[in-house]
Design a protein around this motif. Structure first.
Motif, PDB file in Angstrom:
ATOM      1  N   GLN A 171       0.824  -1.206   0.000  1.00  0.00           N
ATOM      2  CA  GLN A 171       0.000   0.000   0.000  1.00  0.00           C
ATOM      3  C   GLN A 171       0.858   1.256   0.000  1.00  0.00           C
ATOM      4  O   GLN A 171       0.558   2.228  -0.703  1.00  0.00           O
ATOM      5  CB  GLN A 171      -0.945  -0.024   1.199  1.00  0.00           C
ATOM      6  N   ARG A 172       1.926   1.246   0.791  1.00  0.00           N
ATOM      7  CA  ARG A 172       2.805   2.417   0.825  1.00  0.00           C
ATOM      8  C   ARG A 172       3.478   2.614  -0.527  1.00  0.00           C
ATOM      9  O   ARG A 172       3.566   3.734  -1.035  1.00  0.00           O
ATOM     10  CB  ARG A 172       3.862   2.273   1.925  1.00  0.00           C
ATOM     11  N   GLU A 173       3.959   1.507  -1.119  1.00  0.00           N
ATOM     12  CA  GLU A 173       4.614   1.617  -2.425  1.00  0.00           C
ATOM     13  C   GLU A 173       3.637   2.116  -3.476  1.00  0.00           C
ATOM     14  O   GLU A 173       3.978   2.972  -4.302  1.00  0.00           O
ATOM     15  CB  GLU A 173       5.182   0.250  -2.828  1.00  0.00           C
ATOM     16  N   LEU A 174       2.412   1.599  -3.453  1.00  0.00           N
ATOM     17  CA  LEU A 174       1.396   2.026  -4.415  1.00  0.00           C
ATOM     18  C   LEU A 174       1.124   3.514  -4.281  1.00  0.00           C
ATOM     19  O   LEU A 174       1.122   4.262  -5.276  1.00  0.00           O
ATOM     20  CB  LEU A 174       0.118   1.215  -4.176  1.00  0.00           C
ATOM     21  N   LEU A 175       0.908   3.988  -3.059  1.00  0.00           N
ATOM     22  CA  LEU A 175       0.623   5.403  -2.853  1.00  0.00           C
ATOM     23  C   LEU A 175       1.802   6.284  -3.237  1.00  0.00           C
ATOM     24  O   LEU A 175       1.631   7.332  -3.874  1.00  0.00           O
ATOM     25  CB  LEU A 175       0.239   5.647  -1.389  1.00  0.00           C
ATOM     26  N   ASP A 176       2.998   5.875  -2.864  1.00  0.00           N
ATOM     27  CA  ASP A 176       4.185   6.662  -3.211  1.00  0.00           C
ATOM     28  C   ASP A 176       4.302   6.842  -4.720  1.00  0.00           C
ATOM     29  O   ASP A 176       4.553   7.939  -5.226  1.00  0.00           O
ATOM     30  CB  ASP A 176       5.452   5.989  -2.685  1.00  0.00           C
ATOM     31  N   LYS A 177       4.127   5.741  -5.441  1.00  0.00           N
ATOM     32  CA  LYS A 177       4.291   5.805  -6.901  1.00  0.00           C
ATOM     33  C   LYS A 177       3.181   6.623  -7.544  1.00  0.00           C
ATOM     34  O   LYS A 177       3.437   7.440  -8.448  1.00  0.00           O
ATOM     35  CB  LYS A 177       4.338   4.392  -7.480  1.00  0.00           C
ATOM     36  N   VAL A 178       1.947   6.415  -7.098  1.00  0.00           N
ATOM     37  CA  VAL A 178       0.833   7.167  -7.662  1.00  0.00           C
ATOM     38  C   VAL A 178       1.019   8.660  -7.448  1.00  0.00           C
ATOM     39  O   VAL A 178       0.861   9.475  -8.369  1.00  0.00           O
ATOM     40  CB  VAL A 178      -0.503   6.686  -7.051  1.00  0.00           C
ATOM     41  N   LYS A 179       1.401   9.055  -6.230  1.00  0.00           N
ATOM     42  CA  LYS A 179       1.525  10.484  -5.940  1.00  0.00           C
ATOM     43  C   LYS A 179       2.696  11.124  -6.679  1.00  0.00           C
ATOM     44  O   LYS A 179       2.581  12.241  -7.205  1.00  0.00           O
ATOM     45  CB  LYS A 179       1.651  10.674  -4.432  1.00  0.00           C
ATOM     46  N   ALA A 180       3.810  10.419  -6.737  1.00  0.00           N
ATOM     47  CA  ALA A 180       4.965  10.969  -7.457  1.00  0.00           C
ATOM     48  C   ALA A 180       4.662  11.132  -8.940  1.00  0.00           C
ATOM     49  O   ALA A 180       4.985  12.152  -9.552  1.00  0.00           O
ATOM     50  CB  ALA A 180       6.178  10.077  -7.257  1.00  0.00           C
ATOM     51  N   LEU A 181       4.031  10.131  -9.527  1.00  0.00           N
ATOM     52  CA  LEU A 181       3.763  10.174 -10.965  1.00  0.00           C
ATOM     53  C   LEU A 181       2.601  11.103 -11.299  1.00  0.00           C
ATOM     54  O   LEU A 181       2.599  11.752 -12.351  1.00  0.00           O
ATOM     55  CB  LEU A 181       3.504   8.770 -11.497  1.00  0.00           C
ATOM     56  N   ALA A 182       1.603  11.196 -10.411  1.00  0.00           N
ATOM     57  CA  ALA A 182       0.511  12.138 -10.642  1.00  0.00           C
ATOM     58  C   ALA A 182       1.029  13.565 -10.628  1.00  0.00           C
ATOM     59  O   ALA A 182       0.641  14.397 -11.444  1.00  0.00           O
ATOM     60  CB  ALA A 182      -0.570  11.959  -9.582  1.00  0.00           C
ATOM     61  N   LYS A 183       1.931  13.825  -9.698  1.00  0.00           N
ATOM     62  CA  LYS A 183       2.530  15.165  -9.651  1.00  0.00           C
ATOM     63  C   LYS A 183       3.302  15.437 -10.944  1.00  0.00           C
ATOM     64  O   LYS A 183       3.290  16.539 -11.475  1.00  0.00           O
ATOM     65  CB  LYS A 183       3.444  15.296  -8.435  1.00  0.00           C
ATOM     66  N   ALA A 184       3.962  14.400 -11.448  1.00  0.00           N
ATOM     67  CA  ALA A 184       4.724  14.561 -12.690  1.00  0.00           C
ATOM     68  C   ALA A 184       3.816  14.824 -13.873  1.00  0.00           C
ATOM     69  O   ALA A 184       4.225  15.452 -14.848  1.00  0.00           O
ATOM     70  CB  ALA A 184       5.565  13.310 -12.945  1.00  0.00           C
ATOM     71  N   SER A 185       2.563  14.352 -13.809  1.00  0.00           N
ATOM     72  CA  SER A 185       1.672  14.514 -14.957  1.00  0.00           C
ATOM     73  C   SER A 185       1.108  15.922 -15.057  1.00  0.00           C
ATOM     74  O   SER A 185       0.544  16.295 -16.081  1.00  0.00           O
ATOM     75  CB  SER A 185       0.514  13.502 -14.881  1.00  0.00           C
ATOM     76  N   ARG A 186       1.248  16.715 -14.016  1.00  0.00           N
ATOM     77  CA  ARG A 186       0.726  18.079 -14.053  1.00  0.00           C
ATOM     78  C   ARG A 186       1.725  18.970 -14.782  1.00  0.00           C
ATOM     79  O   ARG A 186       2.829  19.187 -14.307  1.00  0.00           O
ATOM     80  CB  ARG A 186       0.446  18.571 -12.627  1.00  0.00           C
ATOM     81  N   PRO A 187       1.361  19.451 -15.960  1.00  0.00           N
ATOM     82  CA  PRO A 187       2.342  20.116 -16.837  1.00  0.00           C
ATOM     83  C   PRO A 187       2.915  21.372 -16.215  1.00  0.00           C
ATOM     84  O   PRO A 187       2.195  22.241 -15.774  1.00  0.00           O
ATOM     85  CB  PRO A 187       1.532  20.440 -18.100  1.00  0.00           C
ATOM     86  N   ASN A 188       4.248  21.425 -16.225  1.00  0.00           N
ATOM     87  CA  ASN A 188       4.953  22.571 -15.655  1.00  0.00           C
ATOM     88  C   ASN A 188       6.098  23.052 -16.526  1.00  0.00           C
ATOM     89  O   ASN A 188       6.850  23.909 -16.114  1.00  0.00           O
ATOM     90  CB  ASN A 188       5.500  22.213 -14.265  1.00  0.00           C
ATOM     91  N   ARG A 189       6.235  22.485 -17.710  1.00  0.00           N
ATOM     92  CA  ARG A 189       7.304  22.949 -18.580  1.00  0.00           C
ATOM     93  C   ARG A 189       6.907  22.677 -20.023  1.00  0.00           C
ATOM     94  O   ARG A 189       6.026  21.890 -20.296  1.00  0.00           O
ATOM     95  CB  ARG A 189       8.630  22.265 -18.248  1.00  0.00           C
ATOM     96  N   PRO A 190       7.573  23.336 -20.985  1.00  0.00           N
ATOM     97  CA  PRO A 190       7.201  23.147 -22.384  1.00  0.00           C
ATOM     98  C   PRO A 190       7.362  21.700 -22.817  1.00  0.00           C
ATOM     99  O   PRO A 190       8.248  20.993 -22.355  1.00  0.00           O
ATOM    100  CB  PRO A 190       8.200  24.055 -23.133  1.00  0.00           C
ATOM    101  N   ALA A 191       6.507  21.271 -23.752  1.00  0.00           N
ATOM    102  CA  ALA A 191       6.559  19.880 -24.229  1.00  0.00           C
ATOM    103  C   ALA A 191       7.893  19.541 -24.853  1.00  0.00           C
ATOM    104  O   ALA A 191       8.327  18.396 -24.836  1.00  0.00           O
ATOM    105  CB  ALA A 191       5.436  19.643 -25.243  1.00  0.00           C
ATOM    106  N   SER A 192       8.594  20.539 -25.406  1.00  0.00           N
ATOM    107  CA  SER A 192       9.870  20.269 -26.081  1.00  0.00           C
ATOM    108  C   SER A 192      10.941  19.777 -25.126  1.00  0.00           C
ATOM    109  O   SER A 192      11.926  19.186 -25.542  1.00  0.00           O
ATOM    110  CB  SER A 192      10.371  21.532 -26.785  1.00  0.00           C
ATOM    111  N   THR A 193      10.753  20.032 -23.818  1.00  0.00           N
ATOM    112  CA  THR A 193      11.766  19.594 -22.853  1.00  0.00           C
ATOM    113  C   THR A 193      11.459  18.235 -22.266  1.00  0.00           C
ATOM    114  O   THR A 193      12.206  17.741 -21.450  1.00  0.00           O
ATOM    115  CB  THR A 193      11.883  20.595 -21.695  1.00  0.00           C
ATOM    116  N   ARG A 194      10.348  17.624 -22.652  1.00  0.00           N
ATOM    117  CA  ARG A 194       9.939  16.392 -22.002  1.00  0.00           C
ATOM    118  C   ARG A 194      10.736  15.202 -22.524  1.00  0.00           C
ATOM    119  O   ARG A 194      10.997  15.095 -23.726  1.00  0.00           O
ATOM    120  CB  ARG A 194       8.438  16.148 -22.232  1.00  0.00           C
ATOM    121  N   PRO A 195      11.101  14.282 -21.619  1.00  0.00           N
ATOM    122  CA  PRO A 195      11.826  13.092 -22.048  1.00  0.00           C
ATOM    123  C   PRO A 195      10.939  12.195 -22.880  1.00  0.00           C
ATOM    124  O   PRO A 195       9.721  12.323 -22.875  1.00  0.00           O
ATOM    125  CB  PRO A 195      12.195  12.410 -20.723  1.00  0.00           C
TER     126      PRO A 195
END
Length: 382
Positions: free
Chosen positions: A137-161
């Motif tokens: 449960q901890r691993e699931l929550l950690d991964k979901v929260k880290a990746l959800a935060k990453a999905s919120r756009p904060n930089r131009p698409a040209s810089t995305r990996p």
């Protein structure tokens, strides 16, 4: 697994909004258990729960979703078939593959990572096991929260990996206020061994770095990637096929040889020790470090003691800060540390921790790390 705050930058969603998740699994029991596990954290909201990939695609038309937990084996449309359709339907979507620890499912999960999935999680094999699995449960929550935060756009698409195989842009980690990075001089000593640490996004990053340099540097390469057993066996096989360099999980007591790649097996820390004129691999099941076993820190500590200034360390994309303390010992012993940059990391936790601690001689985009390592290894001793 990494501490939730270090993994995702905090316990709350951006601007107070909960992170929006969809659960896709053909078992109603598992869907319910996953939903309850996720919604224990007020920062996470399960906005859709469906039984197959086709319904998941339709759900994207009705809901604003940031992370999908995607089962592999489902009727109507399985997870691997649904994955590219989900990614095409919504730019910036993060997908975590969930599977039981069979060889077949581990193989499918690695293929999914190469096709654009952001991460994976080993699913307990029964509902009773899932109910009591606090670590899961901890691993699931950690991964979901880290990746959800990453999905919120904060930089131009040209810089995305971009993922290695699909060449589809992967969304970057959420940018906090810019942190200062102070670089230090690389060791003047020629490297005699290379150590690599990685986690979330690591399999893709490892393949890119190793394809570019593993066959050319002719040094032993030791890797700790946060992965469970079975997954590490298959990752080693993938690395060997991609690079043409012998790669296998480390075995307790084997001598470290140049021109080989040693991968920490799931559920074991991999360290080294001196034995006469040789260096040998040692495996142990000491307590997890940074919530991880295998962990990068014990590997780096043991290597720093033996190789000192001749140790070259690379920290790639991953949650948390595993590798930071070990990198400190590498630097104190005179060795060199390189980190992946924020723009090309799926999650800039591990590389960010070493980069912002002043431990790095270089902080580079993923495509520049292999050439940089080759340059450091192949430079003239003069």
């Amino acid at each position: 697994m990494p501490d939730p705050k270090s993994a995702s930058g905090g316990t709350d969603g951006s601007a107070g909004e909960p992170y929006r998740v969809m659960v896709v699994d053909d078992s109603a029991v598992i869907r319910g258990l996953l939903t309850r596990s996720l919604e224990k954290d007020p920062a996470v909201q399960v906005v859709a729960s469906v039984s197959n990939g086709e319904l998941a695609i339709k759900a994207l038309e009705r809901h604003d979703i940031e992370v999908v937990i995607l089962d592999i084996e489902m009727p109507v449309m399985d997870g691997l078939t649904a994955l590219p359709k989900l990614l095409a339907a919504q730019q910036g979507l993060q997908v975590i593959m969930a599977s039981t620890l069979t060889r077949k499912n581990a193989e499918v999960s690695l293929r999914a990572l190469q096709a654009g999935a952001a991460d994976y999680i080993p699913k307990p094999s029964s509902s009773s096991e899932l109910t009591s699995a606090d670590v899961f449960q901890r691993e699931l929550l950690d991964k979901v929260k880290a990746l959800a935060k990453a999905s919120r756009p904060n930089r131009p698409a040209s810089t995305r990996p971009r993922s290695l195989d699909s060449r589809r842009p992967l969304p970057p980690v959420n940018l906090a206020p810019k942190r200062t990075i102070t670089l230090r001089k690389a060791s003047a000593a020629l490297p005699r061994i290379i150590a690599i640490g990685s986690s979330t996004g690591g399999p893709q990053a490892l393949l890119e770095v190793l394809r570019d340099m593993a066959a050319r540097v002719k040094l032993p390469i030791l890797i700790t990637q946060h992965m469970p057993a079975t997954f590490t066996t298959l990752l080693a096989e993938h690395i060997e096929r991609a690079t043409g360099v012998p790669c296998a999980e480390g075995k307790d007591g084997e001598v470290v040889h140049a021109g080989r790649i040693y991968l920490a097996p799931g559920n074991y820390h991999m360290i080294v020790e001196s034995q006469g004129a040789s260096t040998v691999v040692r495996l142990n099941q000491n307590p997890p470090e940074n919530f991880c076993r295998p962990s990068v820190d014990p590997m780096l500590r043991s290597l720093a003691r033996i190789y000192g200034s001749s140790l070259l360390t690379v920290i790639l994309t991953g949650m948390g800060s595993d590798g930071q303390k070990g990198s400190m010992e590498v630097v104190e012993a005179g060795g060199t540390v390189i980190a992946q940059d924020e723009a090309t990391s799926v999650v800039w936790g591990m590389p960010g921790a070493v980069a912002t601690s002043g431990l790095c001689s270089a902080v580079l985009p993923i495509q520049e790390i292999g050439p940089s390592v080759r340059k450091l290894v192949m430079r003239s001793a003069a």
